[in-house]
Design a protein around this motif. Structure first.
Motif, PDB file in Angstrom:
ATOM      1  N   SER A  27     -17.495 -10.090  -2.000  1.00  0.00           N
ATOM      2  CA  SER A  27     -17.195  -9.040  -1.028  1.00  0.00           C
ATOM      3  C   SER A  27     -16.101  -9.564  -0.120  1.00  0.00           C
ATOM      4  N   VAL A  28     -15.262  -8.655   0.371  1.00  0.00           N
ATOM      5  CA  VAL A  28     -14.169  -9.027   1.255  1.00  0.00           C
ATOM      6  C   VAL A  28     -14.363  -8.331   2.594  1.00  0.00           C
ATOM      7  N   ILE A  29     -14.275  -9.102   3.667  1.00  0.00           N
ATOM      8  CA  ILE A  29     -14.371  -8.565   5.024  1.00  0.00           C
ATOM      9  C   ILE A  29     -12.994  -8.655   5.666  1.00  0.00           C
ATOM     10  N   ILE A  30     -12.511  -7.514   6.169  1.00  0.00           N
ATOM     11  CA  ILE A  30     -11.209  -7.449   6.826  1.00  0.00           C
ATOM     12  C   ILE A  30     -11.422  -6.982   8.264  1.00  0.00           C
ATOM     13  N   PRO A  31     -11.448  -7.916   9.218  1.00  0.00           N
ATOM     14  CA  PRO A  31     -11.568  -7.505  10.619  1.00  0.00           C
ATOM     15  C   PRO A  31     -10.208  -7.038  11.139  1.00  0.00           C
ATOM     16  N   THR A  32     -10.214  -6.060  12.038  1.00  0.00           N
ATOM     17  CA  THR A  32      -8.951  -5.560  12.564  1.00  0.00           C
ATOM     18  C   THR A  32      -9.104  -5.059  13.995  1.00  0.00           C
ATOM     19  N   TYR A  33      -7.998  -5.094  14.699  1.00  0.00           N
ATOM     20  CA  TYR A  33      -7.911  -4.476  16.022  1.00  0.00           C
ATOM     21  C   TYR A  33      -6.474  -4.011  16.234  1.00  0.00           C
ATOM     22  N   ASN A  34      -6.303  -2.711  16.379  1.00  0.00           N
ATOM     23  CA  ASN A  34      -5.016  -2.111  16.717  1.00  0.00           C
ATOM     24  C   ASN A  34      -3.919  -2.434  15.690  1.00  0.00           C
ATOM     25  N   ARG A  35      -4.294  -2.435  14.404  1.00  0.00           N
ATOM     26  CA  ARG A  35      -3.343  -2.751  13.323  1.00  0.00           C
ATOM     27  C   ARG A  35      -3.563  -1.826  12.130  1.00  0.00           C
ATOM     28  N   ALA A  36      -3.383  -0.548  12.306  1.00  0.00           N
ATOM     29  CA  ALA A  36      -3.668   0.397  11.223  1.00  0.00           C
ATOM     30  C   ALA A  36      -2.780   0.165  10.008  1.00  0.00           C
ATOM     31  N   LYS A  37      -1.482   0.048  10.206  1.00  0.00           N
ATOM     32  CA  LYS A  37      -0.559  -0.125   9.065  1.00  0.00           C
ATOM     33  C   LYS A  37      -0.773  -1.467   8.374  1.00  0.00           C
ATOM     34  N   GLN A  38      -0.912  -2.524   9.159  1.00  0.00           N
ATOM     35  CA  GLN A  38      -1.128  -3.845   8.571  1.00  0.00           C
ATOM     36  C   GLN A  38      -2.463  -3.897   7.823  1.00  0.00           C
ATOM     37  N   THR A  39      -3.480  -3.241   8.355  1.00  0.00           N
ATOM     38  CA  THR A  39      -4.780  -3.235   7.686  1.00  0.00           C
ATOM     39  C   THR A  39      -4.690  -2.525   6.345  1.00  0.00           C
ATOM     40  N   LEU A  40      -3.893  -1.469   6.275  1.00  0.00           N
ATOM     41  CA  LEU A  40      -3.687  -0.778   5.015  1.00  0.00           C
ATOM     42  C   LEU A  40      -3.023  -1.710   3.998  1.00  0.00           C
ATOM     43  N   THR A  41      -2.004  -2.440   4.422  1.00  0.00           N
ATOM     44  CA  THR A  41      -1.330  -3.397   3.535  1.00  0.00           C
ATOM     45  C   THR A  41      -2.301  -4.469   3.055  1.00  0.00           C
ATOM     46  N   ASN A  74      -6.083   6.245   6.720  1.00  0.00           N
ATOM     47  CA  ASN A  74      -5.543   5.328   5.707  1.00  0.00           C
ATOM     48  C   ASN A  74      -6.604   4.793   4.761  1.00  0.00           C
ATOM     49  N   LEU A  75      -7.754   4.438   5.284  1.00  0.00           N
ATOM     50  CA  LEU A  75      -8.738   3.717   4.474  1.00  0.00           C
ATOM     51  C   LEU A  75      -9.737   4.607   3.757  1.00  0.00           C
ATOM     52  N   THR A  76      -9.938   5.836   4.216  1.00  0.00           N
ATOM     53  CA  THR A  76     -10.934   6.683   3.560  1.00  0.00           C
ATOM     54  C   THR A  76     -10.505   7.131   2.169  1.00  0.00           C
ATOM     55  N   LYS A  77      -9.245   6.935   1.812  1.00  0.00           N
ATOM     56  CA  LYS A  77      -8.808   7.282   0.456  1.00  0.00           C
ATOM     57  C   LYS A  77      -9.100   6.153  -0.536  1.00  0.00           C
ATOM     58  N   TYR A  78      -9.618   5.051  -0.054  1.00  0.00           N
ATOM     59  CA  TYR A  78      -9.936   3.901  -0.897  1.00  0.00           C
ATOM     60  C   TYR A  78     -11.438   3.612  -0.853  1.00  0.00           C
ATOM     61  N   PRO A  79     -11.943   2.847  -1.840  1.00  0.00           N
ATOM     62  CA  PRO A  79     -13.363   2.472  -1.822  1.00  0.00           C
ATOM     63  C   PRO A  79     -13.610   1.336  -0.818  1.00  0.00           C
ATOM     64  N   VAL A  80     -13.537   1.682   0.451  1.00  0.00           N
ATOM     65  CA  VAL A  80     -13.703   0.706   1.529  1.00  0.00           C
ATOM     66  C   VAL A  80     -14.806   1.202   2.453  1.00  0.00           C
ATOM     67  N   GLN A  81     -15.722   0.306   2.790  1.00  0.00           N
ATOM     68  CA  GLN A  81     -16.727   0.640   3.794  1.00  0.00           C
ATOM     69  C   GLN A  81     -16.117   0.296   5.150  1.00  0.00           C
TER      70      GLN A  81
END
Length: 158
Positions: A27-41, A74-81
């Motif tokens: 499993s991969v965990i991607i924490p983010t804060y105020n980085r919508a575009k970078q999180t998509l990449t 951005n993320l709801t189009k992918y299989p991401v929780q």
């Protein structure tokens, strides 16, 4: 040393190819804060891996509403929780928010302003399956073993 390709590592560890019959779930965990575009990449780089993860968990640490809405779009189009939390400002707490959602024995963390090159996850999986415990600059692979119980028995890859 140059670039190591996953097929080179497979041969090095005694495998003739990278299509092993050994199950390896991460499993991969991607924490983010105020980085919508970078999180998509970052997310897309994970989902493009030849050996993809079982689960991708994005954790938003209370980004401003406009950024949070972009992240959701951005993320709801992918299989991401996607997990939305109140801002803590503590990256470790944000990562730990994802741990109860992990159902695999292997966990990989990816910061939202980074991305993985193709084959990255396959290389780490080969190393993990080889039984080698490697620690190095910028890359840590910690396996379970005598006296090691990290994060409730999960192996951690970053």
């Amino acid at each position: 040393m140059g670039i190591l390709h996953s097929d080179t590592l497979c041969g090095h560890f005694g495998h003739t190819d990278c299509k092993l019959n050994v199950p390896f779930f991460v499993s991969v965990i991607i924490p983010t804060y105020n980085r919508a575009k970078q999180t998509l990449t970052a997310t897309e780089s994970v989902l493009r891996q030849a050996r993809g993860p079982e689960k991708v968990i994005g954790i938003d640490d209370g980004s401003p509403e406009d950024c949070r809405q972009e992240l959701i779009r951005n993320l709801t189009k992918y299989p991401v929780q996607l997990v939305l939390r109140v801002h803590s400002g503590h990256p470790g707490r944000v990562r730990n928010t994802g741990m109860p959602r992990v159902e695999t024995t292997q966990v990989a963390f990816l910061d939202s302003d980074d991305f993985w090159l193709p084959g990255k996850l396959a290389i780490q999986q080969e190393i993990a399956l080889s039984g080698i415990r490697a620690r190095g600059s910028g890359c840590i692979l910690v396996g379970s073993g005598p006296g090691i119980d990290l994060l409730g028995g999960h192996n951690v890859m970053t």
